[in-house]
Design a protein around this motif. Structure first.
Motif, PDB file in Angstrom:
ATOM      1  N   GLU A  36       0.842  -1.183   0.000  1.00  0.00           N
ATOM      2  CA  GLU A  36       0.000   0.000   0.000  1.00  0.00           C
ATOM      3  C   GLU A  36       0.883   1.240   0.000  1.00  0.00           C
ATOM      4  N   ALA A  37       0.285   2.389  -0.304  1.00  0.00           N
ATOM      5  CA  ALA A  37       1.057   3.628  -0.377  1.00  0.00           C
ATOM      6  C   ALA A  37       1.413   4.122   1.017  1.00  0.00           C
ATOM      7  N   ALA A  38       0.433   4.427   1.830  1.00  0.00           N
ATOM      8  CA  ALA A  38       0.665   4.948   3.176  1.00  0.00           C
ATOM      9  C   ALA A  38       0.119   3.965   4.197  1.00  0.00           C
ATOM     10  N   PRO A  39       0.692   3.918   5.382  1.00  0.00           N
ATOM     11  CA  PRO A  39       0.162   3.018   6.415  1.00  0.00           C
ATOM     12  C   PRO A  39      -1.275   3.364   6.777  1.00  0.00           C
ATOM     13  N   GLU A  40      -2.035   2.333   7.097  1.00  0.00           N
ATOM     14  CA  GLU A  40      -3.420   2.541   7.508  1.00  0.00           C
ATOM     15  C   GLU A  40      -3.426   2.919   8.987  1.00  0.00           C
ATOM     16  N   VAL A  41      -3.540   4.208   9.240  1.00  0.00           N
ATOM     17  CA  VAL A  41      -3.437   4.740  10.595  1.00  0.00           C
ATOM     18  C   VAL A  41      -4.811   5.216  11.041  1.00  0.00           C
ATOM     19  N   PRO A  42      -5.275   4.784  12.217  1.00  0.00           N
ATOM     20  CA  PRO A  42      -6.555   5.309  12.723  1.00  0.00           C
ATOM     21  C   PRO A  42      -6.420   6.763  13.143  1.00  0.00           C
ATOM     22  N   ILE A  43      -7.128   7.641  12.468  1.00  0.00           N
ATOM     23  CA  ILE A  43      -7.101   9.072  12.785  1.00  0.00           C
ATOM     24  C   ILE A  43      -8.186   9.360  13.813  1.00  0.00           C
ATOM     25  N   PRO A  44      -7.841   9.947  14.951  1.00  0.00           N
ATOM     26  CA  PRO A  44      -8.815  10.096  16.049  1.00  0.00           C
ATOM     27  C   PRO A  44      -9.807  11.227  15.823  1.00  0.00           C
ATOM     28  N   VAL A  45     -10.516  11.189  14.721  1.00  0.00           N
ATOM     29  CA  VAL A  45     -11.492  12.230  14.401  1.00  0.00           C
ATOM     30  C   VAL A  45     -12.796  11.566  13.959  1.00  0.00           C
ATOM     31  N   ILE A  46     -13.898  11.971  14.571  1.00  0.00           N
ATOM     32  CA  ILE A  46     -15.244  11.513  14.199  1.00  0.00           C
ATOM     33  C   ILE A  46     -16.121  12.750  14.035  1.00  0.00           C
ATOM     34  N   TYR A  47     -16.904  12.788  12.982  1.00  0.00           N
ATOM     35  CA  TYR A  47     -17.762  13.957  12.757  1.00  0.00           C
ATOM     36  C   TYR A  47     -19.204  13.520  12.509  1.00  0.00           C
ATOM     37  N   VAL A  48     -20.117  14.383  12.932  1.00  0.00           N
ATOM     38  CA  VAL A  48     -21.559  14.135  12.824  1.00  0.00           C
ATOM     39  C   VAL A  48     -22.158  15.215  11.924  1.00  0.00           C
ATOM     40  N   ILE A  49     -22.958  14.805  10.957  1.00  0.00           N
ATOM     41  CA  ILE A  49     -23.567  15.745  10.002  1.00  0.00           C
ATOM     42  C   ILE A  49     -25.070  15.515   9.968  1.00  0.00           C
ATOM     43  N   THR A  50     -25.823  16.596   9.979  1.00  0.00           N
ATOM     44  CA  THR A  50     -27.262  16.552   9.768  1.00  0.00           C
ATOM     45  C   THR A  50     -27.676  17.744   8.920  1.00  0.00           C
ATOM     46  N   THR A  51     -28.757  17.600   8.197  1.00  0.00           N
ATOM     47  CA  THR A  51     -29.212  18.657   7.280  1.00  0.00           C
ATOM     48  C   THR A  51     -30.679  18.966   7.534  1.00  0.00           C
ATOM     49  N   LEU A  52     -31.048  20.167   7.182  1.00  0.00           N
ATOM     50  CA  LEU A  52     -32.442  20.617   7.232  1.00  0.00           C
ATOM     51  C   LEU A  52     -32.626  21.627   6.109  1.00  0.00           C
ATOM     52  N   GLU A  53     -33.426  21.282   5.160  1.00  0.00           N
ATOM     53  CA  GLU A  53     -33.586  22.098   3.953  1.00  0.00           C
ATOM     54  C   GLU A  53     -34.070  23.507   4.308  1.00  0.00           C
ATOM     55  N   GLY A  54     -33.304  24.520   3.812  1.00  0.00           N
ATOM     56  CA  GLY A  54     -33.703  25.903   3.941  1.00  0.00           C
ATOM     57  C   GLY A  54     -33.352  26.582   5.246  1.00  0.00           C
ATOM     58  N   ILE A  55     -32.751  25.887   6.199  1.00  0.00           N
ATOM     59  CA  ILE A  55     -32.451  26.500   7.483  1.00  0.00           C
ATOM     60  C   ILE A  55     -31.243  27.417   7.351  1.00  0.00           C
ATOM     61  N   SER A  56     -31.281  28.552   8.051  1.00  0.00           N
ATOM     62  CA  SER A  56     -30.186  29.515   8.002  1.00  0.00           C
ATOM     63  C   SER A  56     -29.064  29.075   8.939  1.00  0.00           C
TER      64      SER A  56
END
Length: 580
Positions: A36-56
């Protein structure tokens, strides 16, 4: 150590067979080890996404981010939490301590998001929990393009996706640029007035008839039967046959009040190659899979699939990671071969062809033994491992050169080859061990390097420790035993005999040539220790001062020429997607 060397020389055939096994096993490991090119390293980042149409953005912060932050703040191990509110969406990013348990962290985040879901607006989409994982980056992107209908291109991409995901080394294939199909309903207001039907009734009828209803289970003596009422819409005919209204025994079906047609959702972007519409298939490999073999199999499947496609559809490849890994492997092989040849040339020039052959064998022997150990440990061949192997090339022959050179002197004194190489290995065992351990002590603390960088760079100390340990075994066991089998005393000239005599029993300053001049420099330095110490300190201080004056700073990776360029053009006006 002498007992181990004596045991090895007493079992010459066994030692030679073990050496042949290590070379064979290492060769198989070099071919089979996942690359493989780069080692498979666990990056300690988790993100949460939610959407609501038209909200400011302001309302997104109050209605979407605040409920999520309230629940996510209770998770342990979070080093930093940040949030971003945008037009129509919001995201919360969690950065955990390095070395975290990704599975446990994902479970904790999902539980917190489930608790926060009750406080989010009903129209908000289900929050998605995502982790940043280098293993999920695409190893190959296949671009399908051509002057064909959009539905045809989508169908070809979907069929190819199924075939690629069936490969053992492929984790998943994402299709980029494809629009989801939907059913578009065209309503005639005059018909609605005729039948006295409202839009709410029509929409409610569709929703009520597009449900999977569980009807319980029946317990019988033969077993348990689960019942369900099939009510999902599967095609256009199911929609057209839906009853909309019943009046005086007459059933008004959907086909009588509306027209339905297949179409796509509104586009949010366009992809083009040479002016033709295109779809991108991003291929991701499984953890531990061989990147070169996986890409080759993917390309083979794509080539087989394109034989039945229209001739106007073409396939282009982008961001092929296997080419990068293959280039690095080629550089490594070239460096190893060059190192072996140069060492053999130097040693053959100094000692003869037999010592040169023995010393040259130490490099591939240590390399292949180290690669075999990495393969047995379940590691991969990546850029850090390759860099480590190239870095230790010059260190692998030090012990072998010392042992072989001393054995050659013993041969000149009249000892038999087994006795000469055994004596040389015993005499130089502890100096070689001390030298190797001193080098290993520099890399050993790197095993405990913490953080994401430590996880990325841990392959460096592992590779160096394995290969240098293998070189130690080569210098003290395998090479001396093999030398006892094929070693012979080399004929010497009178000048060589005089040099050997002066070096061993006479005055090295009278040896002449480079050896004599070197002995004179050493003698001059020994009688002036304070001058030598002052010069060394001045050189050390001067090095730091020069770097402070002319150094260009510190970077994690050097800057290299990019493989591709991306141009982004932003418009001032609020253009539609078609105008853009």
């Amino acid at each position: 150590m002498s007992a181990i060397i004596d045991a090895a020389f007493a079992r010459t055939r066994v030692v030679v067979m073990v050496l042949a096994f290590l070379l064979s096993f290492g060769t198989v490991a070099y071919v089979q080890i996942p690359k493989e090119a780069a080692p498979e390293v666990p990056i300690p980042v988790i993100y949460v996404i939610t959407t609501l149409e038209g909200i400011s953005p302001e309302d997104a912060e109050r209605l979407l981010i605040e409920p999520l932050e309230t629940e996510l703040a209770s998770i342990t191990g979070v080093e930093e939490m940040s949030a971003t509110a945008r037009q129509g969406s919001a995201s919360v990013t969690l950065e955990f301590d390095a070395g975290f348990d990704s599975d446990e962290a994902l479970d904790s985040v999902r539980e917190a998001v489930d608790r926060a879901r009750e406080d989010l607006p009903e129209d908000a989409t289900e929050p998605s929990v995502n982790e940043v994982n280098t293993a999920l980056f695409p190893i190959l992107t296949a671009i399908l393009s051509g002057p064909v209908p959009e539905r045809t291109l989508n169908q070809l991409a979907t069929e190819l996706q199924d075939r690629l995901e069936a490969l053992p080394g492929v984790l998943e294939v994402d299709i980029g640029g494809a629009r989801d199909e939907l059913l578009e309903v065209l309503i005639d207001p005059t018909v609605f007035e005729t039948y006295n039907i409202s839009f709410e009734e029509l929409i409610g009828q569709i929703q009520r008839n597009n449900r999977l209803i569980a009807a319980g289970a029946i317990e019988t003596g033969a077993g348990r039967i689960v019942l369900k009422v099939p009510g999902l819409i599967e095609d256009i005919d199911d929609v057209m046959e839906l009853p909309v209204k019943v009046r005086d025994g007459t059933v008004v079906s959907f086909s009588e009040v509306a027209t339905i047609r297949r179409t796509f959702e509104d586009p949010s972007g366009f992809a083009r190659i040479d002016g033709q519409p295109a779809l991108a298939l991003e291929i991701k490999k499984r953890v531990g899979a061989n990147i070169i073999a996986t890409v080759e199999n993917a390309k083979r499947v794509i080539d087989e699939s394109t034989r039945d496609w229209p001739e106007s559809v073409r396939v282009d490849y982008m961001q092929d990671q296997s080419e990068y890994v293959r280039d690095i492997l080629s550089d490594l092989e070239a460096n190893v071969i060059a190192a072996v040849l140069l060492v053999m040339i130097v040693v053959i020039w100094a000692l003869g062809w037999r010592p040169g052959l023995l010393v040259g064998l130490a490099i591939p022997g240590a390399f292949l033994t180290g690669v075999g150990a990495l393969w047995a440990m379940g590691e991969t061949m990546n850029i850090v491992v390759l860099f480590s192997l190239i870095m230790v090339v010059g260190m692998l022959v030090d012990g072998a050169i010392v042992t072989v050179e001393l054995a050659d002197r013993k041969l000149q004194e009249g000892l038999a080859p087994p006795a000469a190489y055994a004596a040389a290995a015993k005499r130089m065992a502890w100096p070689i061990i001390a030298s190797t351990v001193t080098t290993l002590s520099v890399f050993f603390p790197l095993l405990f390097w913490t953080g994401t960088v430590g996880e990325f760079m841990r392959f460096l100390p592992i590779t160096v420790i394995l290969t240098l340990s293998a070189s130690l075994a080569m210098a003290l066991v395998f090479i001396p035993v093999l030398g006892g089998v094929i070693g012979r005393a080399q004929p010497q000239s009178a000048a060589a005999k005089r040099l050997l005599h002066e070096s061993e029993a006479g005055d090295p300053r009278r040896a002449g040539g480079w050896t004599g001049r070197y002995a004179q420099v050493v003698q001059w330095a020994v009688v002036r220790p304070w001058a030598v110490l002052g010069f060394a300190l001045a050189l050390l201080i001067g090095s730091f001062a020069s770097y402070a004056e002319y150094g260009r700073g510190v970077i994690f990776f050097p800057e290299v020429e990019p493989d591709f360029m991306q141009v982004t053009v932003r418009a001032r006006d609020n253009f539609s997607i078609h105008e853009q």
